[in-house]
Scaffold this active site. Structure first.
Site, PDB file in Angstrom:
ATOM      1  N   HIS A 248       9.802   6.436   6.074  1.00  0.00           N
ATOM      2  CA  HIS A 248       8.590   5.673   5.783  1.00  0.00           C
ATOM      3  C   HIS A 248       7.499   6.340   6.628  1.00  0.00           C
ATOM      4  O   HIS A 248       7.714   7.426   7.189  1.00  0.00           O
ATOM      5  CB  HIS A 248       8.830   4.198   6.162  1.00  0.00           C
ATOM      6  CG  HIS A 248       7.873   3.224   5.526  1.00  0.00           C
ATOM      7  ND1 HIS A 248       6.538   3.220   5.819  1.00  0.00           N
ATOM      8  CD2 HIS A 248       8.059   2.231   4.614  1.00  0.00           C
ATOM      9  CE1 HIS A 248       5.932   2.264   5.106  1.00  0.00           C
ATOM     10  NE2 HIS A 248       6.834   1.637   4.356  1.00  0.00           N
ATOM     11  N   TRP A 252       4.584   4.229  11.765  1.00  0.00           N
ATOM     12  CA  TRP A 252       5.209   2.911  11.903  1.00  0.00           C
ATOM     13  C   TRP A 252       6.714   3.013  12.162  1.00  0.00           C
ATOM     14  O   TRP A 252       7.287   2.229  12.900  1.00  0.00           O
ATOM     15  CB  TRP A 252       5.037   2.102  10.605  1.00  0.00           C
ATOM     16  CG  TRP A 252       3.622   1.850  10.204  1.00  0.00           C
ATOM     17  CD1 TRP A 252       2.647   1.293  10.983  1.00  0.00           C
ATOM     18  CD2 TRP A 252       3.042   2.103   8.913  1.00  0.00           C
ATOM     19  NE1 TRP A 252       1.491   1.191  10.237  1.00  0.00           N
ATOM     20  CE2 TRP A 252       1.699   1.665   8.977  1.00  0.00           C
ATOM     21  CE3 TRP A 252       3.521   2.648   7.716  1.00  0.00           C
ATOM     22  CZ2 TRP A 252       0.834   1.768   7.889  1.00  0.00           C
ATOM     23  CZ3 TRP A 252       2.662   2.740   6.643  1.00  0.00           C
ATOM     24  CH2 TRP A 252       1.327   2.310   6.725  1.00  0.00           C
ATOM     25  N   TYR A 278       1.769  10.058   6.853  1.00  0.00           N
ATOM     26  CA  TYR A 278       0.603   9.388   6.264  1.00  0.00           C
ATOM     27  C   TYR A 278      -0.646  10.034   6.846  1.00  0.00           C
ATOM     28  O   TYR A 278      -0.726  10.258   8.067  1.00  0.00           O
ATOM     29  CB  TYR A 278       0.595   7.903   6.631  1.00  0.00           C
ATOM     30  CG  TYR A 278       1.269   6.977   5.647  1.00  0.00           C
ATOM     31  CD1 TYR A 278       2.648   6.993   5.495  1.00  0.00           C
ATOM     32  CD2 TYR A 278       0.527   6.072   4.887  1.00  0.00           C
ATOM     33  CE1 TYR A 278       3.271   6.108   4.612  1.00  0.00           C
ATOM     34  CE2 TYR A 278       1.141   5.184   4.013  1.00  0.00           C
ATOM     35  CZ  TYR A 278       2.514   5.208   3.876  1.00  0.00           C
ATOM     36  OH  TYR A 278       3.136   4.341   3.019  1.00  0.00           O
ATOM     37  N   HIS A 314       1.207  12.879   3.420  1.00  0.00           N
ATOM     38  CA  HIS A 314       1.352  11.675   2.620  1.00  0.00           C
ATOM     39  C   HIS A 314      -0.004  11.026   2.326  1.00  0.00           C
ATOM     40  O   HIS A 314      -0.332   9.970   2.871  1.00  0.00           O
ATOM     41  CB  HIS A 314       2.288  10.713   3.354  1.00  0.00           C
ATOM     42  CG  HIS A 314       2.939   9.687   2.483  1.00  0.00           C
ATOM     43  ND1 HIS A 314       4.089   9.921   1.775  1.00  0.00           N
ATOM     44  CD2 HIS A 314       2.592   8.410   2.193  1.00  0.00           C
ATOM     45  CE1 HIS A 314       4.429   8.832   1.111  1.00  0.00           C
ATOM     46  NE2 HIS A 314       3.516   7.891   1.340  1.00  0.00           N
ATOM     47  N   GLU A 352       0.674  11.705  -3.171  1.00  0.00           N
ATOM     48  CA  GLU A 352       0.323  11.017  -4.416  1.00  0.00           C
ATOM     49  C   GLU A 352      -1.184  10.946  -4.606  1.00  0.00           C
ATOM     50  O   GLU A 352      -1.820   9.964  -4.202  1.00  0.00           O
ATOM     51  CB  GLU A 352       0.918   9.599  -4.420  1.00  0.00           C
ATOM     52  CG  GLU A 352       2.434   9.586  -4.477  1.00  0.00           C
ATOM     53  CD  GLU A 352       3.018   8.178  -4.655  1.00  0.00           C
ATOM     54  OE1 GLU A 352       2.267   7.187  -4.586  1.00  0.00           O
ATOM     55  OE2 GLU A 352       4.244   8.089  -4.868  1.00  0.00           O
ATOM     56  N   GLU A 440      10.022  11.587  -4.243  1.00  0.00           N
ATOM     57  CA  GLU A 440      10.002  10.178  -3.823  1.00  0.00           C
ATOM     58  C   GLU A 440      10.288   9.294  -5.016  1.00  0.00           C
ATOM     59  O   GLU A 440       9.691   9.451  -6.081  1.00  0.00           O
ATOM     60  CB  GLU A 440       8.620   9.827  -3.236  1.00  0.00           C
ATOM     61  CG  GLU A 440       8.575   8.414  -2.674  1.00  0.00           C
ATOM     62  CD  GLU A 440       7.165   7.987  -2.263  1.00  0.00           C
ATOM     63  OE1 GLU A 440       6.529   8.692  -1.471  1.00  0.00           O
ATOM     64  OE2 GLU A 440       6.715   6.937  -2.760  1.00  0.00           O
ATOM     65  N   ASP A 480      10.826  -5.096   6.040  1.00  0.00           N
ATOM     66  CA  ASP A 480      11.264  -6.195   5.186  1.00  0.00           C
ATOM     67  C   ASP A 480      10.647  -6.041   3.798  1.00  0.00           C
ATOM     68  O   ASP A 480       9.699  -6.741   3.443  1.00  0.00           O
ATOM     69  CB  ASP A 480      10.857  -7.526   5.836  1.00  0.00           C
ATOM     70  CG  ASP A 480      11.492  -8.714   5.127  1.00  0.00           C
ATOM     71  OD1 ASP A 480      12.340  -8.491   4.240  1.00  0.00           O
ATOM     72  OD2 ASP A 480      11.136  -9.851   5.463  1.00  0.00           O
TER      73      ASP A 480
END
Ligand code: DCB
Length: 514
Positions: A248, A252, A278, A314, A352, A440, A480
């Protein structure tokens, strides 16, 4: 006459200082102390000199310049010529160019040269200088280090190797204290151990690092990747399929991109890991140096596991890749300089693209610039290129592809959102000669949550399997959300069981094996 006598006296003095006996002659070194032999040996071999007043100052923290200078002598490296300024500028430059440390660890501007060197950096320099082939097993060596959790991932490899080689043993409490300094006496002991080790058994062909768990299809077997027609192939031309997890956002979930986390995906059968940097959302553009460290740590973790690794720029909230084209060029140029000789690394230049942008006006001109920057230093690495609409518009790329070798085009899908239509697009694009890589995909809806949609995901994976198309799943983290492979609260450095995997994680892990 007086002058000649003076010169003679000077020569005698120099000879004494450089002789094997000199070590024992330091006013403050007891030859019987735990470091006495090491000091004597290094001095005797001309690798070490004391202070101008005849003392050695064993307790004083060794400075970066002092440590690098001795390492350069031990490693037989010639100081770079033409350096001015600091007394050790030539040695520091030579060590930097040899790749023993990175510019951000000791900036060439010199502010850190005379400060105590950290133990983690000293060990990295020492291992690169004298024992570059040694690797340490993560499980075995990290267990010896009581404060391992305080060590930055960037130093895992050299520190684990140093423990494996017996060069470092830790203090009485088993702590390594990565950020503390090193006394001059300690430095001598470490350098001497490494010299003994290096002198004793230098493997003739440099050994390819072997992962602890045997992997099939690792980089050491497959070598440099190449694109033939639409197919990704290994160095000897055989078709290769890469399967693995994407991280990810590193800002983070960087902790799930360390050696232990990556190795567990390898144990499940993955041979690639994707590192998502990112640009927006608090990522690279707002903290480039910190993110760069995490990228390097993550890439090195994958390399240590004998895996391929994708460096993914990213872009997402910044939909137009050209918006930060210069930053991307600089970033990839640096990564290519660092990893251009490493067969493990693939470069994904725009995750993207989205928003009001086009292939011809935005993505293609951006790709041309960044590919040129990469190719300057990484002539062989595979480069992955996205397309508009979150990397779904490969038909636009197929109609107007880029020039160049070893380029592939990414298609991204989410099983809860995308189905047959996008699969047909893949077939059409491949028919037109476009090499496709699914860098991805997720079992959830396109936003990362919702579902999971395992039946549709299964249809997708079978489709990719039949076509030998490579893929990475979003994502290896404990957020989550449905697309995450791990349950919230899973320890990034632990050993995961079925219990730790989410429904998505179980499904994906079961499909990683070849
Ligand atoms: C892509 C992005 C990726 C994103 C996943 C899931 O975005 F490459 O960064 O990840 O697919 O949406 C999500 C995370 C969330 C996080 C969010 C923002 O899972 O935890 O909060 O990024 O950082 C796509 C892909 C496709 C489409 C839309 C998005 N689509 N998107 O087809 O509409 O909106 O991010």
């Amino acid at each position: 006459m007086r002058r000649a006598g003076y010169i003679l006296a000077l020569l005698v003095l120099l000879a004494v200082l450089g002789s094997p006996a000199a070590g024992a002659a330091f006013s403050d070194v007891d030859p019987e102390s735990w470091y006495g032999e090491a000091v004597a040996e290094l001095t005797g071999r001309g690798l070490l000199t004391g202070c101008p007043d005849g003392s050695f100052q064993p307790e004083r923290p060794i400075s970066a310049a002092e440590f690098v200078t001795i390492a350069v002598r031990c490693g037989g490296l010639a100081p770079a010529s033409g350096q001015s300024g600091h007394w050790a500028a030539g040695e520091l430059r030579a060590a930097l160019e040899a790749g023993w440390y990175d510019w951000d660890e000791l900036p060439p501007t010199g502010e850190g040269f005379d400060r105590p060197i950290s133990r983690q950096l000293a060990v990295k320099i020492l291992m690169r200088a004298l024992l570059p082939e040694v690797r340490g097993d993560y499980q075995r060596e990290s267990a010896k280090i009581s404060d391992f959790s305080t060590l930055s991932g960037r130093y895992y490899e050299p520190v684990l190797a140093a423990y494996a080689a017996g060069v470092v043993t830790g203090d009485g409490n088993g702590a390594f204290r990565p950020l503390d300094g090193l006394s001059r006496a300690e430095a001598c002991v470490l350098l001497r151990r490494a010299l003994q080790k290096a002198g004793g058994e230098r493997p003739s062909p440099p050994a390819v690092p072997k992962p602890a768990a045997p992997l099939s299809g690792g980089v050491s077997q497959t070598g440099w990747l190449q694109v033939k027609g639409t197919q990704l192939c290994g160095e000897s031309g055989e078709p290769v399929v890469l399967r693995g997890m994407s991280s990810h956002g590193l800002q983070w979930f960087g902790s799930f991109a360390g050696v232990q986390a990556v190795r567990q995906t390898a144990a499940a059968g993955a041979n690639v890991f994707r590192v998502a940097i990112y640009t927006g959302e608090g990522g690279y553009l707002s903290q480039p140096e910190a993110m760069k460290e995490r990228v390097i740590a993550a890439v090195d973790a994958a390399i240590a596991c004998d895996m391929y690794v994708i460096i993914d720029w990213h872009i997402l909230s910044d939909g137009d890749p050209l918006a930060h084209g210069s930053e991307a060029e600089a970033f990839f140029s640096e990564m290519a300089q660092r990893y251009g000789d490493t067969p493990n690394v693939l470069y994904e230049i725009c995750n993207e693209p989205n928003g009001g942008i086009t292939w011809q006006g935005n993505v293609k001109p951006y790709a041309q610039r960044v590919i040129a920057a990469i190719r300057e230093h990484a002539p062989r690495g595979i480069i992955l290129v996205g397309s508009p609409t979150w990397s779904q518009d490969i038909h636009l790329a197929a109609a107007d592809p880029l020039q160049g070798e070893n380029l592939m085009y990414t298609l991204h899908f989410y099983a809860g959102t995308h189905s047959a239509e996008l699969r047909e697009r893949i077939d059409a694009a491949r028919k037109g000669g476009l090499p496709v890589f699914v860098s991805e995909w997720g079992t959830s809806r396109a936003g990362g949550g919702g579902g999971v949609f395992l039946e549709e995901a299964g249809v997708w994976l079978d489709f990719l399997e039949e076509r030998a198309i490579s893929w990475c799943n979003w994502s290896l983290c404990d957020k989550d959300e449905a697309s995450a492979a791990l349950r919230p609260g899973t320890a990034p450095g632990g050993t995961w069981s079925e219990e730790d995997l989410t429904p998505s994680g179980r499904f994906v892990f079961s499909r990683l094996a070849h």
